[in-house]
Design an enzyme around this catalytic site. Structure first.
Site, PDB file in Angstrom:
ATOM      1  CG  ASP A  30      -2.057   0.971   1.103  1.00 13.15           C
ATOM      2  OD1 ASP A  30      -3.211   0.537   1.007  1.00 13.15           O
ATOM      3  OD2 ASP A  30      -1.791   2.203   1.099  1.00 13.15           O
ATOM      4  CB  ILE A  31       0.785   4.297  -2.123  1.00 11.39           C
ATOM      5  CG1 ILE A  31       1.856   5.196  -2.692  1.00 11.39           C
ATOM      6  CG2 ILE A  31      -0.469   5.066  -1.775  1.00 11.39           C
ATOM      7  CD1 ILE A  31       1.470   5.822  -4.031  1.00 11.39           C
ATOM      8  CG  ASN A  87     -12.171  -0.674   3.942  1.00 15.33           C
ATOM      9  OD1 ASN A  87     -12.457  -1.239   5.000  1.00 15.33           O
ATOM     10  ND2 ASN A  87     -11.018  -0.055   3.760  1.00 15.33           N
ATOM     11  CB  VAL A  96      -9.084   2.132  -4.734  1.00 13.55           C
ATOM     12  CG1 VAL A  96      -8.822   1.549  -6.120  1.00 13.55           C
ATOM     13  CG2 VAL A  96      -8.021   3.181  -4.397  1.00 13.55           C
ATOM     14  CG  HIS A 100      -8.639  -2.913  -2.541  1.00 13.99           C
ATOM     15  ND1 HIS A 100      -9.546  -2.113  -3.201  1.00 13.99           N
ATOM     16  CD2 HIS A 100      -8.405  -2.322  -1.347  1.00 13.99           C
ATOM     17  CE1 HIS A 100      -9.831  -1.074  -2.436  1.00 13.99           C
ATOM     18  NE2 HIS A 100      -9.159  -1.185  -1.304  1.00 13.99           N
ATOM     19  CG  HIS A 102      -6.668  -2.907   3.064  1.00 11.53           C
ATOM     20  ND1 HIS A 102      -5.952  -1.753   2.852  1.00 11.53           N
ATOM     21  CD2 HIS A 102      -7.897  -2.683   2.536  1.00 11.53           C
ATOM     22  CE1 HIS A 102      -6.724  -0.867   2.219  1.00 11.53           C
ATOM     23  NE2 HIS A 102      -7.905  -1.408   2.023  1.00 11.53           N
TER      24      HIS A 102
HETATM   25  P1  5GP Z   1      -9.598   1.473   0.378  1.00 15.47           P
HETATM   26  O1  5GP Z   1      -9.552   2.799   1.079  1.00 15.47           O
HETATM   27  O2  5GP Z   1     -10.357   1.577  -0.939  1.00 15.47           O
HETATM   28  O3  5GP Z   1     -10.014   0.319   1.204  1.00 15.47           O
HETATM   29  O4  5GP Z   1      -8.090   1.145   0.016  1.00 15.47           O
HETATM   30  C1  5GP Z   1      -7.404   1.733  -1.051  1.00 15.47           C
HETATM   31  C2  5GP Z   1      -5.942   1.690  -0.690  1.00 15.47           C
HETATM   32  O5  5GP Z   1      -5.190   1.871  -1.877  1.00 15.47           O
HETATM   33  C3  5GP Z   1      -5.511   2.785   0.283  1.00 15.47           C
HETATM   34  O6  5GP Z   1      -4.996   2.193   1.467  1.00 15.47           O
HETATM   35  C4  5GP Z   1      -4.466   3.585  -0.494  1.00 15.47           C
HETATM   36  O7  5GP Z   1      -3.384   3.984   0.306  1.00 15.47           O
HETATM   37  C5  5GP Z   1      -4.032   2.608  -1.583  1.00 15.47           C
HETATM   38  N1  5GP Z   1      -3.612   3.223  -2.825  1.00 15.47           N
HETATM   39  C6  5GP Z   1      -4.266   4.217  -3.501  1.00 15.47           C
HETATM   40  N2  5GP Z   1      -3.600   4.524  -4.625  1.00 15.47           N
HETATM   41  C7  5GP Z   1      -2.517   3.698  -4.670  1.00 15.47           C
HETATM   42  C8  5GP Z   1      -1.455   3.559  -5.608  1.00 15.47           C
HETATM   43  O8  5GP Z   1      -1.380   4.237  -6.642  1.00 15.47           O
HETATM   44  N3  5GP Z   1      -0.522   2.625  -5.323  1.00 15.47           N
HETATM   45  C9  5GP Z   1      -0.577   1.850  -4.211  1.00 15.47           C
HETATM   46  N4  5GP Z   1       0.412   0.962  -4.029  1.00 15.47           N
HETATM   47  N5  5GP Z   1      -1.568   1.957  -3.308  1.00 15.47           N
HETATM   48  C10 5GP Z   1      -2.526   2.877  -3.532  1.00 15.47           C
END
Ligand code: 5GP
Ligand code: ZN
Length: 113
Positions: A30-31, A87, A96, A100, A102
């Site tokens: 994760d970034i 989520n 996003v 996915h 985590h």
């Molecule tokens: P969500 O909030 O949808 O459950 O998780 C999306 C995750 O994707 C977040 O934890 C965010 O930090 C990660 N993320 C968003 N954009 C990128 C990216 O371009 N590269 C990577 N490696 N992670 C990303």
């Protein structure tokens, strides 16, 4: 490049190191990590949310859990413990909109609720 970040990663259009890849899924860090180990496990196929999984997609979820366990082992967090989170939609905290999971570990995670 399309609009979906994770499709762009799957298509090799982003400079993202993959920790794991096969024909169905990929995993990368994760970034914005929330724990010492914070890996995202992502199907290569675009599916917006958990609510959009079709019958034929559910085997992907089991496969993701299997690979998550393997990655937990490889990252040394299997025995001490980890968490897998997915989520869904706005109140679930999804940002996003490409399904996915985590994989979080390497610190004490807070109890839920
Ligand atoms: P969500 O909030 O949808 O459950 O998780 C999306 C995750 O994707 C977040 O934890 C965010 O930090 C990660 N993320 C968003 N954009 C990128 C990216 O371009 N590269 C990577 N490696 N992670 C990303
Ligand atoms: Zn996508």
């Amino acid at each position: 490049m399309g609009d979906c970040i994770f499709c762009n990663i799957a298509d090799g259009e982003m400079d993202t190191d993959l920790i794991y890849e096969d024909d169905k899924i990929m995993a990368f860090e994760d970034i914005n990590p929330k724990a010492p180990v914070h890996i995202l496990l992502v199907p290569k196929k675009h599916i917006s949310t958990l609510m959009d999984l079709e019958n034929e997609d559910y085997s992907l979820v089991g496969h993701i859990y299997k690979i998550a366990a393997k990655l937990a082992e490889e990252h040394g967090i299997a025995k001490e413990g980890f968490r897998i989170v997915s989520n869904c939609n706005e109140k679930g905290g999804q940002t996003v909109f490409h399904v996915h999971f985590h994989l979080l570990g390497g610190r004490q995670l807070k109890k839920m609720g």
